[in-house]
Design an enzyme around this catalytic site. Structure first.
Site, mmCIF file in Angstrom:
data_model
loop_
_atom_site.group_PDB
_atom_site.id
_atom_site.type_symbol
_atom_site.label_atom_id
_atom_site.label_comp_id
_atom_site.label_asym_id
_atom_site.label_seq_id
_atom_site.Cartn_x
_atom_site.Cartn_y
_atom_site.Cartn_z
ATOM 1 N N HIS A 97 0.835 -1.200 0.000
ATOM 2 C CA HIS A 97 0.000 0.000 0.000
ATOM 3 C C HIS A 97 0.875 1.257 0.000
ATOM 4 O O HIS A 97 1.928 1.285 0.638
ATOM 5 C CB HIS A 97 -0.920 -0.001 1.219
ATOM 6 C CG HIS A 97 -1.992 1.036 1.127
ATOM 7 N ND1 HIS A 97 -1.756 2.359 1.410
ATOM 8 C CD2 HIS A 97 -3.286 0.945 0.748
ATOM 9 C CE1 HIS A 97 -2.864 3.049 1.203
ATOM 10 N NE2 HIS A 97 -3.812 2.213 0.805
ATOM 11 N N ARG A 140 -3.104 1.303 -4.128
ATOM 12 C CA ARG A 140 -2.832 -0.134 -4.274
ATOM 13 C C ARG A 140 -3.497 -0.663 -5.533
ATOM 14 O O ARG A 140 -4.377 -0.019 -6.105
ATOM 15 C CB ARG A 140 -3.260 -0.915 -3.041
ATOM 16 C CG ARG A 140 -4.635 -0.578 -2.526
ATOM 17 C CD ARG A 140 -4.961 -1.382 -1.274
ATOM 18 N NE ARG A 140 -6.068 -0.791 -0.553
ATOM 19 C CZ ARG A 140 -6.938 -1.483 0.161
ATOM 20 N NH1 ARG A 140 -6.845 -2.791 0.217
ATOM 21 N NH2 ARG A 140 -7.902 -0.867 0.803
ATOM 22 N N LYS A 162 -7.204 -0.176 -7.209
ATOM 23 C CA LYS A 162 -8.058 0.729 -6.452
ATOM 24 C C LYS A 162 -8.089 2.120 -7.079
ATOM 25 O O LYS A 162 -7.477 2.376 -8.110
ATOM 26 C CB LYS A 162 -7.648 0.739 -4.988
ATOM 27 C CG LYS A 162 -7.929 -0.636 -4.350
ATOM 28 C CD LYS A 162 -8.459 -0.569 -2.958
ATOM 29 C CE LYS A 162 -9.875 -0.055 -2.875
ATOM 30 N NZ LYS A 162 -10.355 0.024 -1.491
ATOM 31 N N ASP A 191 -6.514 8.806 -5.939
ATOM 32 C CA ASP A 191 -6.827 9.631 -4.766
ATOM 33 C C ASP A 191 -5.707 10.658 -4.601
ATOM 34 O O ASP A 191 -4.521 10.305 -4.638
ATOM 35 C CB ASP A 191 -6.922 8.703 -3.533
ATOM 36 C CG ASP A 191 -7.170 9.446 -2.213
ATOM 37 O OD1 ASP A 191 -6.963 10.678 -2.157
ATOM 38 O OD2 ASP A 191 -7.558 8.776 -1.242
ATOM 39 N N CYS A 198 -4.410 12.190 -2.160
ATOM 40 C CA CYS A 198 -3.414 12.108 -1.078
ATOM 41 C C CYS A 198 -2.229 11.235 -1.469
ATOM 42 O O CYS A 198 -1.130 11.403 -0.945
ATOM 43 C CB CYS A 198 -4.033 11.633 0.241
ATOM 44 S SG CYS A 198 -4.638 9.940 0.228
ATOM 45 N N TYR A 199 -2.426 10.307 -2.421
ATOM 46 C CA TYR A 199 -1.298 9.487 -2.865
ATOM 47 C C TYR A 199 -0.301 10.305 -3.680
ATOM 48 O O TYR A 199 0.795 9.822 -3.966
ATOM 49 C CB TYR A 199 -1.779 8.245 -3.628
ATOM 50 C CG TYR A 199 -2.623 7.359 -2.744
ATOM 51 C CD1 TYR A 199 -2.140 6.947 -1.509
ATOM 52 C CD2 TYR A 199 -3.911 6.984 -3.110
ATOM 53 C CE1 TYR A 199 -2.924 6.181 -0.662
ATOM 54 C CE2 TYR A 199 -4.693 6.206 -2.270
ATOM 55 C CZ TYR A 199 -4.199 5.812 -1.051
ATOM 56 O OH TYR A 199 -4.967 5.057 -0.205
ATOM 57 N N ASP A 222 -9.593 14.627 -2.369
ATOM 58 C CA ASP A 222 -9.265 13.295 -2.864
ATOM 59 C C ASP A 222 -9.510 13.201 -4.377
ATOM 60 O O ASP A 222 -8.605 12.918 -5.169
ATOM 61 C CB ASP A 222 -10.146 12.319 -2.042
ATOM 62 C CG ASP A 222 -10.270 10.910 -2.571
ATOM 63 O OD1 ASP A 222 -9.952 10.668 -3.738
ATOM 64 O OD2 ASP A 222 -10.720 10.036 -1.800
ATOM 65 N N ASP A 270 -10.690 18.519 2.618
ATOM 66 C CA ASP A 270 -10.497 18.345 4.058
ATOM 67 C C ASP A 270 -9.038 18.692 4.356
ATOM 68 O O ASP A 270 -8.240 18.915 3.437
ATOM 69 C CB ASP A 270 -10.853 16.913 4.494
ATOM 70 C CG ASP A 270 -10.008 15.872 3.783
ATOM 71 O OD1 ASP A 270 -8.791 15.851 4.003
ATOM 72 O OD2 ASP A 270 -10.564 15.084 2.976
ATOM 73 N N HIS A 299 -6.281 15.974 3.013
ATOM 74 C CA HIS A 299 -6.023 16.005 1.571
ATOM 75 C C HIS A 299 -5.407 17.334 1.135
ATOM 76 O O HIS A 299 -4.590 17.367 0.219
ATOM 77 C CB HIS A 299 -7.295 15.674 0.775
ATOM 78 C CG HIS A 299 -7.624 14.213 0.807
ATOM 79 N ND1 HIS A 299 -8.482 13.678 1.737
ATOM 80 C CD2 HIS A 299 -7.167 13.178 0.066
ATOM 81 C CE1 HIS A 299 -8.554 12.358 1.545
ATOM 82 N NE2 HIS A 299 -7.764 12.029 0.538
HETATM 83 C C1 FPP Z 1 -6.338 2.191 2.947
HETATM 84 O O1 FPP Z 1 -7.442 2.953 2.971
HETATM 85 C C2 FPP Z 1 -5.263 2.890 3.729
HETATM 86 C C3 FPP Z 1 -4.612 2.358 4.739
HETATM 87 C C4 FPP Z 1 -4.911 0.994 5.202
HETATM 88 C C5 FPP Z 1 -3.523 3.108 5.485
HETATM 89 C C6 FPP Z 1 -2.684 3.992 4.624
HETATM 90 C C7 FPP Z 1 -1.497 4.517 5.309
HETATM 91 C C8 FPP Z 1 -1.118 5.790 5.196
HETATM 92 C C9 FPP Z 1 -1.882 6.770 4.393
HETATM 93 C C10 FPP Z 1 0.172 6.225 5.839
HETATM 94 C C11 FPP Z 1 -0.029 6.987 7.096
HETATM 95 C C12 FPP Z 1 1.254 7.565 7.499
HETATM 96 C C13 FPP Z 1 1.581 8.034 8.720
HETATM 97 C C14 FPP Z 1 2.882 8.700 8.882
HETATM 98 C C15 FPP Z 1 0.705 7.889 9.901
HETATM 99 P P1 FPP Z 1 -8.596 2.798 1.869
HETATM 100 O O2 FPP Z 1 -8.937 1.377 1.653
HETATM 101 O O3 FPP Z 1 -9.693 3.723 2.292
HETATM 102 O O4 FPP Z 1 -7.911 3.451 0.608
HETATM 103 P P2 FPP Z 1 -7.456 2.803 -0.818
HETATM 104 O O5 FPP Z 1 -8.678 2.289 -1.464
HETATM 105 O O6 FPP Z 1 -6.887 3.967 -1.545
HETATM 106 O O7 FPP Z 1 -6.446 1.746 -0.505
HETATM 107 ZN ZN ZN Z 2 -6.975 10.143 0.175
HETATM 108 K K K Z 3 -8.475 6.227 -0.179
#
Ligand code: FPP
Ligand code: ZN
Ligand code: K
Length: 475
Positions: free
Chosen positions: A282, A330, A333, A336, A338-339, A388, A395, A398
């Site tokens: 991830h 990942r 998916k 977004d 924030c990535y 996002d 927010d 983001h």
């Molecule tokens: C999946 O969310 C996201 C996670 C399981 C955790 C992600 C980790 C970070 C963003 C790092 C955090 C860093 C610090 C320093 C605390 P989702 O399933 O909603 O999103 P997705 O569909 O994009 O994977």
């Molecule tokens: Zn995001």
């Molecule tokens: K997400």
């Protein structure tokens, strides 16, 4: 736009190309600053309702034949394609600029006030809110007022936990808010906020030895860290612990023992990193793992380690979608904003390694910065603040990480071994502005401050705080 980059992308993603998309990146235009009236606090809060009252606008319902995620991903592609096509049809004048005034009014507009009741669910994230907003202000090239800095420092000193055990060992660290226990993520955000507030009188009230005691209480025999007593161990916890240890100049064998090897175990068959061994790769965890490696050791040692560098590059570049231009976190998916930081920061660190090793002096990018900047400017700007994806409201989280990603688009890092030796490996990277318009077109109004990819702070802030503790405690 250089055709080289588009070729890499088309090959890597295997997604049909829209012919109009490449035209898109050659649109060169500036829109004169619209004079946006700074909204009052109530207006901002009303607008934020969309983000914090319900998170459901970004949930994926289960469809009949497709999974909810696949359905949602297809809808997102259509939404984004429509946005891009509208811009193309309207012509270059409609290409969005970074609406700095609006985003500045969002960050500075919220920062100085107590948050109203609807934010109670973020009570354990107060140090994060301070970091996200203050970091965004500086990335947007504005200064923090004394009032803003003092408010943040005062709040953080109020929630700083100081404890003594039976042996008279003293512990210091932060929870997410008042009356909350020591937590690595909350502490990481608190310490970055203190770095941004730059008040040595406040820094002097935290004792690195006591912070080290707190960190060591969370260290596991396998090398990793847990987030808090009784909490989970993952690459986030490791990253937060190492950032804290580096800034307080307490990064020694007690802290680092076994960490690198544990991180290596978190690299998955896909090439990215998971939160702990055996999980799914991830973007968030991958950034944490690689940035942690940059704190632990120098680029040559990372390159000579058991890290599977080729797989990491492959997985990371696969995160950029050809149509959207932005990154997913990942496989399969949704894109977004924030990535733009979690994956964008990973790209930046990988590029640092590639360029460190390369004989050529020219910078070799591994992601398409023009396309990512297009996604950010066209799809991630809400009326105030950043988001996002289209359909989501802005927010604080983001807003910060989209801006960090935009900064990555506009810079690359050069690693200087001399700095690494003089200070620490974590401080070896120096950001350079990208001026090559084949890589990215930067209009002056879209420029954001250079970022320190390892810490997630504007360049220089982490090193200043580290230097303070290094001087104060090395006598
Ligand atoms: C999946 O969310 C996201 C996670 C399981 C955790 C992600 C980790 C970070 C963003 C790092 C955090 C860093 C610090 C320093 C605390 P989702 O399933 O909603 O999103 P997705 O569909 O994009 O994977
Ligand atoms: Zn995001
Ligand atoms: K997400």
């Amino acid at each position: 736009m250089s055709s080289k980059l588009s070729e890499i992308n088309d090959e890597a993603y295997g997604i049909g190309n829209i012919t109009s998309f490449d035209e898109f990146s050659v649109i060169r235009n500036s829109i004169t600053d619209s004079t946006i009236k700074i909204p009052d606090f109530d207006t901002l809060i009303e607008m934020l309702n969309g983000s914090y009252d319900s998170f459901s606008n970004c949930d994926a319902p289960l469809g009949e034949k497709l999974t909810g995620t696949i359905e949602k991903k297809m809808e997102t592609e259509v939404d984004i394609l429509t946005i891009y096509e509208d811009i193309l049809n309207e012509g270059s004048n409609s290409f969005p600029k970074l609406n700095k005034k609006a985003h500045i009014s969002f960050t500075h507009g919220v920062i100085a006030y107590p948050l109203p009741a609807m934010f109670s669910k973020l009570d354990a994230s107060k140090t994060w809110i301070a970091y996200w907003l203050m970091n965004s202000c500086i990335l947007l090239e504005t200064e923090l007022s004394n009032n803003e800095k003092e408010n943040a420092s005062k709040f953080l000193l109020k929630i700083l936990n100081t404890n003594i055990n039976d042996n008279n060992d003293q512990y210091q660290g932060f929870g997410g808010g008042e009356y909350q226990i020591f937590h690595l993520a909350a502490s990481y955000a608190a310490i970055l906020t203190l770095a941004l507030a730059k008040d040595q009188n406040v820094w002097s009230q935290i004792d690195p030895i006591k912070v080290k005691n707190s960190l060591l209480e969370l260290k596991l025999p396998n090398g990793s860290f847990i987030m808090h007593k009784g909490g989970e161990s993952d690459t986030r916890a490791v990253y937060c612990a190492l950032c804290i240890a580096q800034i307080f100049d307490i990064l020694d064998d007690d802290i680092t023992k076994g960490v690198f090897d544990w991180l290596i175990e978190c690299q998955t068959y896909e090439g990215g990193f998971s939160g702990e061994p055996g999980d799914e790769a991830h973007g968030g965890y991958t950034f944490c793992a690689l940035a942690a490696m940059f704190i632990l050791t120098s680029p040559d040692k990372i390159l000579k380690s058991n890290l599977n560098f080729d797989n990491l590059i492959k997985w990371t570049v696969d995160r950029q979608y050809n149509l959207e231009g932005g990154f997913s976190g990942r496989t399969n998916k949704l894109v977004d904003g924030c990535y733009s930081h979690w994956i964008g920061g990973t790209c930046s660190l990988i590029e640092t390694l590639i360029n460190y090793n390369s004989k050529s002096k020219t910078f070799i990018p591994i992601c398409d910065r023009q396309k990512l900047q297009n996604y950010i400017l066209c799809c991630c700007q809400d009326k105030f603040g950043l988001r996002d994806k289209p359909g989501c409201s802005a927010d604080f989280y983001h807003t910060n990480y989209v801006l960090c990603g935009l900064s990555m688009c506009q810079h690359y890092q050069v690693y200087d071994d001399k700095l690494s030796v003089e200070f620490a490996p974590a401080f070896g990277s120096i950001p350079q502005k990208i001026s090559d318009s084949d890589i990215i077109d930067i209009k002056s109004g879209n420029i954001v401050s250079a970022i320190d990819s390892v810490f997630g702070l504007p360049y220089g802030y982490a090193k200043d705080m580290y230097s303070y503790y290094h001087k104060a405690y090395s006598m």
